[in-house]
Design a protein around this motif. Structure first.
Motif, PDB file in Angstrom:
ATOM      1  N   LEU A   1     -71.808   6.674  -0.068  1.00 29.99           N
ATOM      2  CA  LEU A   1     -72.743   7.554  -0.774  1.00 29.99           C
ATOM      3  C   LEU A   1     -72.599   8.989  -0.261  1.00 29.99           C
ATOM      4  CD1 LEU A   1     -75.951   5.286  -0.853  1.00 29.99           C
ATOM      5  CD2 LEU A   1     -74.375   5.742  -2.737  1.00 29.99           C
ATOM      6  N   ARG A   2     -72.493   9.136   1.053  1.00 35.24           N
ATOM      7  CA  ARG A   2     -72.339  10.481   1.627  1.00 35.24           C
ATOM      8  C   ARG A   2     -71.055  11.136   1.136  1.00 35.24           C
ATOM      9  NH1 ARG A   2     -76.031  11.167   5.918  1.00 35.24           N
ATOM     10  NH2 ARG A   2     -77.089   9.182   6.235  1.00 35.24           N
TER      11      ARG A   2
ATOM     12  N   ALA B   1     -84.903  14.164  -0.923  1.00 34.47           N
ATOM     13  CA  ALA B   1     -83.817  14.497  -1.857  1.00 34.47           C
ATOM     14  C   ALA B   1     -84.212  15.683  -2.739  1.00 34.47           C
ATOM     15  CB  ALA B   1     -83.489  13.286  -2.730  1.00 34.47           C
TER      16      ALA B   1
ATOM     17  N   LEU C   1     -79.935   9.181  -0.661  1.00 30.77           N
ATOM     18  CA  LEU C   1     -78.553   9.449  -1.092  1.00 30.77           C
ATOM     19  C   LEU C   1     -78.360   9.028  -2.552  1.00 30.77           C
ATOM     20  CD1 LEU C   1     -76.831   8.166   2.184  1.00 30.77           C
ATOM     21  CD2 LEU C   1     -77.027  10.561   1.461  1.00 30.77           C
TER      22      LEU C   1
ATOM     23  N   ILE D   1     -71.372  12.267  -2.462  1.00 29.36           N
ATOM     24  CA  ILE D   1     -72.172  13.495  -2.605  1.00 29.36           C
ATOM     25  C   ILE D   1     -71.306  14.703  -2.247  1.00 29.36           C
ATOM     26  CG2 ILE D   1     -74.091  14.804  -1.578  1.00 29.36           C
ATOM     27  CD1 ILE D   1     -75.602  12.129  -1.390  1.00 29.36           C
ATOM     28  N   HIS D   2     -70.561  14.548  -1.168  1.00 26.90           N
ATOM     29  CA  HIS D   2     -69.673  15.612  -0.702  1.00 26.90           C
ATOM     30  C   HIS D   2     -68.656  15.989  -1.787  1.00 26.90           C
ATOM     31  CE1 HIS D   2     -67.992  18.035   2.461  1.00 26.90           C
ATOM     32  NE2 HIS D   2     -66.772  17.569   2.199  1.00 26.90           N
TER      33      HIS D   2
ATOM     34  N   GLN E   1     -79.896  11.511  -4.887  1.00 28.05           N
ATOM     35  CA  GLN E   1     -79.099  12.736  -4.944  1.00 28.05           C
ATOM     36  C   GLN E   1     -77.873  12.582  -5.837  1.00 28.05           C
ATOM     37  OE1 GLN E   1     -78.501  13.379  -0.712  1.00 28.05           O
ATOM     38  NE2 GLN E   1     -79.840  15.157  -0.740  1.00 28.05           N
ATOM     39  N   LEU E   2     -77.345  11.367  -5.870  1.00 30.77           N
ATOM     40  CA  LEU E   2     -76.120  11.123  -6.649  1.00 30.77           C
ATOM     41  C   LEU E   2     -76.395  10.912  -8.128  1.00 30.77           C
ATOM     42  CD1 LEU E   2     -73.901   8.713  -4.523  1.00 30.77           C
ATOM     43  CD2 LEU E   2     -73.229  10.924  -5.446  1.00 30.77           C
TER      44      LEU E   2
ATOM     45  N   GLY F   1     -69.123  15.758  -4.897  1.00 29.62           N
ATOM     46  CA  GLY F   1     -69.787  16.237  -6.107  1.00 29.62           C
ATOM     47  C   GLY F   1     -69.807  15.213  -7.238  1.00 29.62           C
ATOM     48  N   ARG F   2     -69.677  13.936  -6.888  1.00 27.19           N
ATOM     49  CA  ARG F   2     -69.730  12.892  -7.924  1.00 27.19           C
ATOM     50  C   ARG F   2     -71.151  12.754  -8.455  1.00 27.19           C
ATOM     51  NH1 ARG F   2     -65.383   8.962  -7.080  1.00 27.19           N
ATOM     52  NH2 ARG F   2     -66.249   7.911  -8.884  1.00 27.19           N
ATOM     53  N   ARG F   3     -71.295  12.250  -9.685  1.00 22.22           N
ATOM     54  CA  ARG F   3     -72.612  11.974 -10.259  1.00 22.22           C
ATOM     55  C   ARG F   3     -72.556  10.669 -11.056  1.00 22.22           C
ATOM     56  NH1 ARG F   3     -73.942  14.865  -7.108  1.00 22.22           N
ATOM     57  NH2 ARG F   3     -75.108  16.821  -7.171  1.00 22.22           N
TER      58      ARG F   3
END
Ligand code: SAH
Length: 393
Positions: A281-282, A357, A321, A285-286, A324-325, A288-290
């Motif tokens: 997950l981290r 978040a 996390l 996020i790094h 956020q994603l 920039g996936r969604r």
């Protein structure tokens, strides 16, 4: 008949039909592992018939609160017949189901799942261990089946001072099976899978997920702690174009890939990732996936209440996390199967995750285990699986 006397005041939970007597509640008495005992109050009043477990913190598990009831082969046959009769009244759209769910079915420590023509049993407490042969006969008699596999390899066995035991108790042959769940076909191996082979408790939530993915038009789906991909197949059924299953078990992921094809979906729509969920997950996020929908179905972070605090942090982390994603408007289906995390606490943990978040969301559905994993009103510990379906603002 050996007698266990509970301390003054400790008879109250038994009078409320809670089936456990903890080590610290006992004033005097003892017995052998699994032996039948009479539990009584300080003044000698009958409280219950139970099974003694000399090594467990749960020192006695009560079989019956009825003084007139005899604990014998007929007793086990009655309890098993009652459990099966309950299942017949439930809506279970599968040929795989939980037939006996421990305390909730009046058989503390016993779990029995049926996968098609095969029964799989877990003897998780000293009492059911002692009555194993009788219970097997009752199960085979009540179901008319001939194949019964034992999976007494759960960690609770150690707490009861019992060694691991696995193998055929009746019948034999192939331990690899295929079941039907809703419109899906799924494979498992009763000798090698987690628990008794498959997570039957999420059956109805997988279907709910397929419907939600379709309803909300989710395209990109991330299934965390996927095991053999039940929620991934559901997402594909709901029309997802790209599904990623993340799990740390390579054999489970191999089966997830197989399940995609077994159910007629293009292999290219699914990706299996053998990795730690938190790290994944981290990293995502790094990068920039969604995603349009995310499932979080972690293992039991808090087996008991004493682990609740550390577990709460772990749940909060992955939920933060996950939120956020998610694309705004995206769907989070988040679970806790920890008995030590009550539903209101789980809600608060997810609320904290949302705050951290910096996103809000609407809870559109609260879910629990499928009804063949019943809860009795006197045993709140039975309320282990809770899930929230959330639409991100
Ligand atoms: N959702 C699944 C059941 C999940 S059980 C279903 O519908 O069948 C929890 C899963 O989490 C197990 O498959 C286990 O292998 C996996 N797991 C445990 N810790 C993990 C971690 N840190 N990272 C990734 N997967 C993990």
């Amino acid at each position: 008949m050996k007698t266990i006397t509970v301390r003054a005041g400790k008879e109250r939970s038994l009078q409320k039909r809670h089936p456990w007597v903890f080590e610290g509640s006992i004033a005097k008495g003892g017995a052998d592992s699994g032996e039948l005992v009479r539990v009584q109050s300080v003044d000698g009043a009958f409280l219950g018939w139970g099974a003694y477990s000399p090594k467990s913190a749960i020192r006695v598990r009560v079989w019956s609160f009825d003084e007139a009831e005899r604990i014998d082969a007929a007793f086990f046959a009655r309890r098993i017949a009652r459990a099966i009769a309950l299942r017949k009244r439930l809506v279970i759209d599968s040929d795989a189901l939980r037939l006996v769910h421990g305390e909730a079915d009046g058989l503390p420590g016993l779990v029995v799942d049926r996968y098609g023509d095969t029964l799989v049993a877990q003897f998780g407490a000293a009492g059911v261990e002692r009555w194993k042969k009788t219970i097997c006969e009752a199960l085979l008699g009540a179901t008319g089946l001939t194949r019964l596999y034992e999976r007494s390899d759960a960690s609770v066995r150690a707490l009861e001072g019992l060694p691991e035991a696995t193998g055929w108790l009746a019948g034999g042959g192939d331990t690899a099976l295929t079941i039907r769940e809703h419109q899906w076909r799924l494979s498992l191996d009763v000798a090698e899978g987690h628990k008794t082979g498959y997570y039957l408790d999420q059956r109805d939530n997988r279907k709910r997920f397929a419907e939600a993915v379709r309803h909300h038009g989710c395209r990109r789906v991330l299934n965390c702690f996927s095991y053999t991909g039940g929620f991934s197949v559901a997402a594909l059924t709901g029309g997802a174009s790209e599904v990623i299953s993340v799990d740390s078990s390579a054999p489970a992921l191999a089966r997830a890939n197989a399940h995609v094809e077994l159910n007629g979906f293009e292999a290219s729509r699914h990706q299996a990732l053998d990795a730690d969920v938190n790290a994944t997950l981290r990293a995502m996020i790094h990068e920039g996936r969604r995603f349009d929908a995310i499932v979080l179905d972690p293992p039991k972070f808090a087996p008991t209440i004493s682990h609740a605090e550390r577990a709460a942090r772990a749940y909060k982390d992955i939920n933060r996390l996950g939120l956020q994603l998610l694309e705004p408007g995206g769907l989070l289906f988040t679970f806790s199967c920890s008995g030590g995390i009550a539903p209101d606490l789980f809600h608060k943990i997810v609320a904290g995750a949302g705050l951290d978040a910096g996103v809000d969301g609407a809870i559109i559905e609260r879910v629990a285990a499928a009804p063949d994993h019943p809860q009795t009103i006197c045993f709140p510990e039975g309320d282990y699986l809770k899930g929230l379906m959330i639409l991100r603002a």
